[in-house]
Design an enzyme around this catalytic site. Sequence first.
Site, PDB file in Angstrom:
ATOM      1  N   LYS A   1      16.311  12.206  26.758  1.00  0.00           N
ATOM      2  CA  LYS A   1      16.085  11.906  25.338  1.00  0.00           C
ATOM      3  C   LYS A   1      17.150  10.916  24.884  1.00  0.00           C
ATOM      4  CE  LYS A   1      17.714  13.149  21.602  1.00  0.00           C
ATOM      5  NZ  LYS A   1      17.814  11.819  20.979  1.00  0.00           N
TER       6      LYS A   1
ATOM      7  N   GLY B   1      27.828  12.673  23.621  1.00  0.00           N
ATOM      8  CA  GLY B   1      27.709  12.341  22.206  1.00  0.00           C
ATOM      9  C   GLY B   1      28.914  12.858  21.444  1.00  0.00           C
ATOM     10  N   SER B   2      28.737  13.074  20.166  1.00  0.00           N
ATOM     11  CA  SER B   2      29.861  13.472  19.315  1.00  0.00           C
ATOM     12  C   SER B   2      30.273  14.923  19.592  1.00  0.00           C
ATOM     13  CB  SER B   2      29.460  13.321  17.853  1.00  0.00           C
ATOM     14  OG  SER B   2      28.353  14.150  17.588  1.00  0.00           O
TER      15      SER B   2
ATOM     16  N   ALA C   1      28.064  17.446  17.535  1.00  0.00           N
ATOM     17  CA  ALA C   1      26.776  17.792  18.154  1.00  0.00           C
ATOM     18  C   ALA C   1      27.008  18.604  19.426  1.00  0.00           C
ATOM     19  CB  ALA C   1      25.995  16.522  18.471  1.00  0.00           C
ATOM     20  N   GLY C   2      28.048  18.248  20.187  1.00  0.00           N
ATOM     21  CA  GLY C   2      28.342  18.949  21.437  1.00  0.00           C
ATOM     22  C   GLY C   2      28.638  20.428  21.199  1.00  0.00           C
TER      23      GLY C   2
ATOM     24  N   GLU D   1      30.025  15.764  27.386  1.00  0.00           N
ATOM     25  CA  GLU D   1      30.945  14.612  27.357  1.00  0.00           C
ATOM     26  C   GLU D   1      31.036  14.165  25.908  1.00  0.00           C
ATOM     27  OE1 GLU D   1      32.660  13.600  29.786  1.00  0.00           O
ATOM     28  OE2 GLU D   1      31.588  13.937  31.652  1.00  0.00           O
TER      29      GLU D   1
ATOM     30  N   CYS E   1      34.083   6.026  23.885  1.00  0.00           N
ATOM     31  CA  CYS E   1      34.736   7.338  23.770  1.00  0.00           C
ATOM     32  C   CYS E   1      36.156   7.326  24.325  1.00  0.00           C
ATOM     33  CB  CYS E   1      33.903   8.376  24.505  1.00  0.00           C
ATOM     34  SG  CYS E   1      33.536   7.881  26.200  1.00  0.00           S
TER      35      CYS E   1
ATOM     36  N   GLU F   1      38.069  10.139  15.191  1.00  0.00           N
ATOM     37  CA  GLU F   1      37.495   9.068  16.022  1.00  0.00           C
ATOM     38  C   GLU F   1      36.794   8.066  15.100  1.00  0.00           C
ATOM     39  OE1 GLU F   1      34.100  10.200  18.456  1.00  0.00           O
ATOM     40  OE2 GLU F   1      34.969   9.127  20.140  1.00  0.00           O
TER      41      GLU F   1
HETATM   42  P1  NAD Z   1      25.623  11.926  18.357  1.00  0.00           P
HETATM   43  O1  NAD Z   1      26.256  13.191  18.765  1.00  0.00           O
HETATM   44  O2  NAD Z   1      25.268  11.750  16.927  1.00  0.00           O
HETATM   45  O3  NAD Z   1      24.250  11.705  19.158  1.00  0.00           O
HETATM   46  C1  NAD Z   1      24.208  11.655  20.566  1.00  0.00           C
HETATM   47  C2  NAD Z   1      22.824  12.026  21.048  1.00  0.00           C
HETATM   48  O4  NAD Z   1      22.599  13.398  20.780  1.00  0.00           O
HETATM   49  C3  NAD Z   1      21.681  11.288  20.355  1.00  0.00           C
HETATM   50  O5  NAD Z   1      20.645  11.118  21.298  1.00  0.00           O
HETATM   51  C4  NAD Z   1      21.264  12.258  19.267  1.00  0.00           C
HETATM   52  O6  NAD Z   1      19.926  12.078  18.849  1.00  0.00           O
HETATM   53  C5  NAD Z   1      21.459  13.587  19.960  1.00  0.00           C
HETATM   54  N1  NAD Z   1      21.804  14.723  19.109  1.00  0.00           N
HETATM   55  C6  NAD Z   1      22.609  14.735  18.010  1.00  0.00           C
HETATM   56  N2  NAD Z   1      22.745  15.996  17.556  1.00  0.00           N
HETATM   57  C7  NAD Z   1      22.044  16.793  18.392  1.00  0.00           C
HETATM   58  C8  NAD Z   1      21.828  18.200  18.459  1.00  0.00           C
HETATM   59  N3  NAD Z   1      22.341  19.037  17.560  1.00  0.00           N
HETATM   60  N4  NAD Z   1      21.061  18.678  19.474  1.00  0.00           N
HETATM   61  C9  NAD Z   1      20.544  17.846  20.411  1.00  0.00           C
HETATM   62  N5  NAD Z   1      20.698  16.504  20.376  1.00  0.00           N
HETATM   63  C10 NAD Z   1      21.450  15.983  19.392  1.00  0.00           C
HETATM   64  O7  NAD Z   1      26.568  10.759  18.876  1.00  0.00           O
HETATM   65  P2  NAD Z   1      26.422   9.176  18.702  1.00  0.00           P
HETATM   66  O8  NAD Z   1      26.861   8.800  17.338  1.00  0.00           O
HETATM   67  O9  NAD Z   1      25.079   8.741  19.168  1.00  0.00           O
HETATM   68  O10 NAD Z   1      27.493   8.668  19.803  1.00  0.00           O
HETATM   69  C11 NAD Z   1      28.821   8.507  19.544  1.00  0.00           C
HETATM   70  C12 NAD Z   1      29.613   9.705  20.034  1.00  0.00           C
HETATM   71  O11 NAD Z   1      29.427   9.893  21.427  1.00  0.00           O
HETATM   72  C13 NAD Z   1      31.113   9.497  19.866  1.00  0.00           C
HETATM   73  O12 NAD Z   1      31.693  10.672  19.378  1.00  0.00           O
HETATM   74  C14 NAD Z   1      31.594   9.205  21.273  1.00  0.00           C
HETATM   75  O13 NAD Z   1      32.952   9.485  21.509  1.00  0.00           O
HETATM   76  C15 NAD Z   1      30.703  10.073  22.069  1.00  0.00           C
HETATM   77  N6  NAD Z   1      30.660   9.589  23.458  1.00  0.00           N
HETATM   78  C16 NAD Z   1      31.280  10.335  24.438  1.00  0.00           C
HETATM   79  C17 NAD Z   1      31.289   9.875  25.749  1.00  0.00           C
HETATM   80  C18 NAD Z   1      31.933  10.667  26.852  1.00  0.00           C
HETATM   81  O14 NAD Z   1      31.607  10.412  28.017  1.00  0.00           O
HETATM   82  N7  NAD Z   1      32.811  11.596  26.580  1.00  0.00           N
HETATM   83  C19 NAD Z   1      30.693   8.661  26.065  1.00  0.00           C
HETATM   84  C20 NAD Z   1      30.092   7.934  25.044  1.00  0.00           C
HETATM   85  C21 NAD Z   1      30.073   8.421  23.736  1.00  0.00           C
END
Ligand code: NAD
Length: 496
Positions: A180, A232-233, A236-237, A254, A288, A387
């Site tokens: 997704k 992701g963030s 959300a994680g 991650e 990130c 961040e």
């Molecule tokens: P985000 O968490 O808003 O979204 C990431 C993904 O998760 C998207 O596909 C989104 O639709 C989905 N999502 C969001 N909430 C969800 C939930 N509750 N359940 C299931 N899916 C959900 O993040 P973003 O704004 O797209 O990306 C930026 C973030 O990602 C930053 O915090 C960055 O540090 C992090 N990031 C981490 C790494 C790593 O490897 N540690 C790498 C790249 C980005």
Amino acid sequence: MRTSELVEAAEVFVGGRFVPAIDGTRADVIEAATEQVMGRVVLGGPADIDAAVTAARAGTRAWSAVPPATRAALLDRYAAALDARAEETARDVSRQNGMPITWSRVVNGHLPGTLVRYYADLIRGEVPVDVRPGLRGVRTRVEHRAVGVVAAITPWNYPQALAAMKIAPALAAGCTVVLKPSPETSLDAYTFAQAALDAGLPPGVVNIVPGGREVGSHLVAHPGVDKVAFTGSSAAGKQIGETCGRLLRPVTLELGGKSAAILTEDVDLPTYLKKILRVSLPNTGQTCHSSTRILAPRSRYREIVDAVTDTVRSFRVGDPLDERTQIGPVVTAAHRARILNYIEAGRASGARITTGGSTPTTKDRGWYVEPTVFADVDNSMTVAREEIFGPVLCIIPYADEDEAVAIANDSEYGLAGTIWTPDEERGIALAQRIESGTVGVNHYGLDPAAPFGGMKSSGIGRELGPEGLNAYLVTQSIYLPAPRGARSNTVGGDRT
Ligand code: NAD
């Protein structure tokens, strides 16, 4: 050259076919540099996720039963098919999220094929049957088998690399995947589908349903999913981690970061400045692992502030498709507003802007933010704690090595960091004191063969390296009696 033709992704990819979404909606994809509609994508709904998980489940038994050498050969073809599309994919990503094209070629164009080949190589060799002699004359045969159906959820900042970091080891392990991608970067995701068709991967091995967070939540909690791999963030994680905890479902997270670059008092400043773009501001700071907190010794503070300021001021801000561009636009208007709010917060808290601090006056279109440096930052300020995910650096003074380590570790995050010193041994010793999953000494760059991941709020588990393959395997111990004729002292014929 950009084309005026719209990129259309009107269907989802389920069971080896592009099919109309069952309960999807259409969304425009806006180009970061022009603010124009560059394409249209369908965002799937829960019924599309259900169909994709069903297809993945149907495919998992056959795929995991493919002998590893055959699977590796198919993955080689998959890698070649991804490579063949590398340039087009890199450009699609740059247009969607603003990543400078030279970097996008590396991380979106070529990395997916490299990762697929790397994991194909890991499974190619003959693995001897692992039968362990027990302590009591008996034996255990230890098996590693595919975990099953993987839900892979990715953000917009490195959409291809982050999807490949999940798809490549999952497929090598014998798992099937439902990807997704983020709505902002859904167009390029179909590269993984088209390459799967080109390579002749069996139906159901790769499935793709773009969608927002509700669709993501539905996928995470789906009863047909065996493992979740999320990037992701941290916010959300944590929610995803809670769901997986409740379901006792394996999960790799991650998440975000706020990493530090420690410059020692004898640092060779040009060494850091030469790499500052890739280490502290990669992808316009939307990375990130960026070392965005620069920890500078008080003895050389002014020199470091001046040199960092001059270097960052010299960066060429422009069209991400221009080969000379070093800083592109950020991903969306909303994200730019968020970054500008952080810049205001920094100003209001008393940090000193030495360059940047606004939107560039030379750009009347595109979501640009001037690369910005804050000096005189205290680690308690919001700009040092949260961040920002944009082209904003904070320079924080420190008195001695212990204080530098304390500041670096005074963060809810623990993803990355860098040490800049002429003495590599000292750099390694300092790195060992940093509470983060990765640290670079006079360098930073993910290595496909080495594990990557976070501590603290930066995540759980590791991707890449052999550890990244293990995350898609479950172990099973098959207990066997002592070989015929051998003396056994097991329970039952117990001699103890
Ligand atoms: P985000 O968490 O808003 O979204 C990431 C993904 O998760 C998207 O596909 C989104 O639709 C989905 N999502 C969001 N909430 C969800 C939930 N509750 N359940 C299931 N899916 C959900 O993040 P973003 O704004 O797209 O990306 C930026 C973030 O990602 C930053 O915090 C960055 O540090 C992090 N990031 C981490 C790494 C790593 O490897 N540690 C790498 C790249 C980005």
